[in-house]
Design an enzyme around this catalytic site. Structure first.
Site, PDB file in Angstrom:
ATOM      1  N   GLU A  48       0.842  -1.193   0.000  1.00  0.00           N
ATOM      2  CA  GLU A  48       0.000   0.000   0.000  1.00  0.00           C
ATOM      3  C   GLU A  48       0.880   1.247   0.000  1.00  0.00           C
ATOM      4  O   GLU A  48       1.571   1.533   0.978  1.00  0.00           O
ATOM      5  CB  GLU A  48      -0.904   0.010   1.230  1.00  0.00           C
ATOM      6  CG  GLU A  48      -1.757   1.266   1.375  1.00  0.00           C
ATOM      7  CD  GLU A  48      -2.499   1.333   2.703  1.00  0.00           C
ATOM      8  OE1 GLU A  48      -2.818   2.465   3.136  1.00  0.00           O
ATOM      9  OE2 GLU A  48      -2.751   0.273   3.308  1.00  0.00           O
ATOM     10  N   ARG A 100       0.548  10.417   0.601  1.00  0.00           N
ATOM     11  CA  ARG A 100       0.923  11.446   1.572  1.00  0.00           C
ATOM     12  C   ARG A 100       2.061  12.322   1.086  1.00  0.00           C
ATOM     13  O   ARG A 100       2.438  13.273   1.764  1.00  0.00           O
ATOM     14  CB  ARG A 100       1.312  10.793   2.902  1.00  0.00           C
ATOM     15  CG  ARG A 100       0.217   9.938   3.516  1.00  0.00           C
ATOM     16  CD  ARG A 100       0.674   9.329   4.810  1.00  0.00           C
ATOM     17  NE  ARG A 100      -0.271   8.311   5.289  1.00  0.00           N
ATOM     18  CZ  ARG A 100      -0.075   7.559   6.364  1.00  0.00           C
ATOM     19  NH1 ARG A 100       1.031   7.714   7.087  1.00  0.00           N
ATOM     20  NH2 ARG A 100      -0.973   6.650   6.721  1.00  0.00           N
ATOM     21  N   LYS A 113     -11.052  -1.695   6.060  1.00  0.00           N
ATOM     22  CA  LYS A 113      -9.901  -1.337   6.872  1.00  0.00           C
ATOM     23  C   LYS A 113     -10.413  -0.853   8.226  1.00  0.00           C
ATOM     24  O   LYS A 113     -11.371  -0.074   8.292  1.00  0.00           O
ATOM     25  CB  LYS A 113      -9.121  -0.216   6.174  1.00  0.00           C
ATOM     26  CG  LYS A 113      -8.010   0.415   7.015  1.00  0.00           C
ATOM     27  CD  LYS A 113      -7.289   1.483   6.208  1.00  0.00           C
ATOM     28  CE  LYS A 113      -6.233   2.187   7.035  1.00  0.00           C
ATOM     29  NZ  LYS A 113      -5.393   3.092   6.228  1.00  0.00           N
TER      30      LYS A 113
END
Length: 223
Positions: A56, A60, A144
């Site tokens: 993943e 960011r 998640k």
């Protein structure tokens, strides 16, 4: 295709089958923050070599999209996904870059619809029972759980397993090599997300052998 079935990539001996769930590819999904896209390919190769094919890459940093694109193009044994997906634009841009799954820290109806329409599997983020029920109502069963430790950890997930056994989770947030086994032992947890196998100092030093060793430690949690 369900919300969690991984689409096939280019032919490769160890690419995930088309009906594999993101939650079943490995016990741990590395959560990667990259500041230099030049590190993407060697990092992905190290993680795959250690036994962690699902990666993943979080949105960011400015290098995220280029990193996803490079991993997808040059590391065929990696199942590269995008994390911190929080808008329909993120969905479009990351899938265009080659992301094979999407992970969000939370969800809205607009984001959920974009993820459903993307054609790739997705794990919308939840931290409350009501959010889980709302997703189940919308046909989503794999999610998640974030931020895992702050939101109640293993005790919370264990409490959810009896009334909501149809929901499965990838807990992420504050999980370490030491705490991961207690999550993985729960019946409603398929895998965990974490970043301990990609420490910033190792990435900065381009110590890919160390990353591969840490990934192998994490992969061994499946045994």
């Amino acid at each position: 295709m369900t919300s969690s079935a991984v689409p096939s990539a280019a032919p490769s001996a160890s690419s995930a089958p088309s009906d594999a769930s993101v939650l079943d590819l490995a016990p741990v999904v590395p959560v990667v923050v990259l500041h230099d896209a030049a590190d993407a390919v060697p990092l992905a190769r190290a993680l795959v070599a250690g036994g962690l094919p699902a990666i993943e890459v979080t949105l960011r940093t400015p290098a995220a999209l280029a990193s996803i694109r490079a991993m997808a193009a040059e590391v065929p044994d990696a199942v590269v996904g995008a994390g911190t997906v929080i808008s329909p634009e993120h969905v479009r841009d990351t899938v265009d870059a080659g992301a094979r799954f999407l992970v969000s820290p939370g969800w809205t109806d607009a984001l959920l619809e974009a993820m459903k329409a993307s054609g790739v599997p997705f794990l919308p983020g939840v931290s409350t029972t009501s959010e889980v029920v709302a997703l189940l109502e919308r046909g989503v069963r794999e999610m998640k759980f974030f931020p895992a430790e702050a939101a109640g950890g293993t005790a919370y997930l264990k409490a959810l397993s009896a009334p909501l056994p149809q929901a499965r989770f990838c807990p992420t947030g504050g999980i370490s090599l030491a705490s991961a086994p207690s999550y993985l032992a729960l019946p409603n947890v398929g895998c965990v997300g974490g970043s301990w196998m990609v420490p910033g100092d190792a990435v900065a030093a381009k110590d890919w052998d160390r990353v591969a060793r840490l990934a192998a430690e994490a992969a061994a949690l499946a045994s």
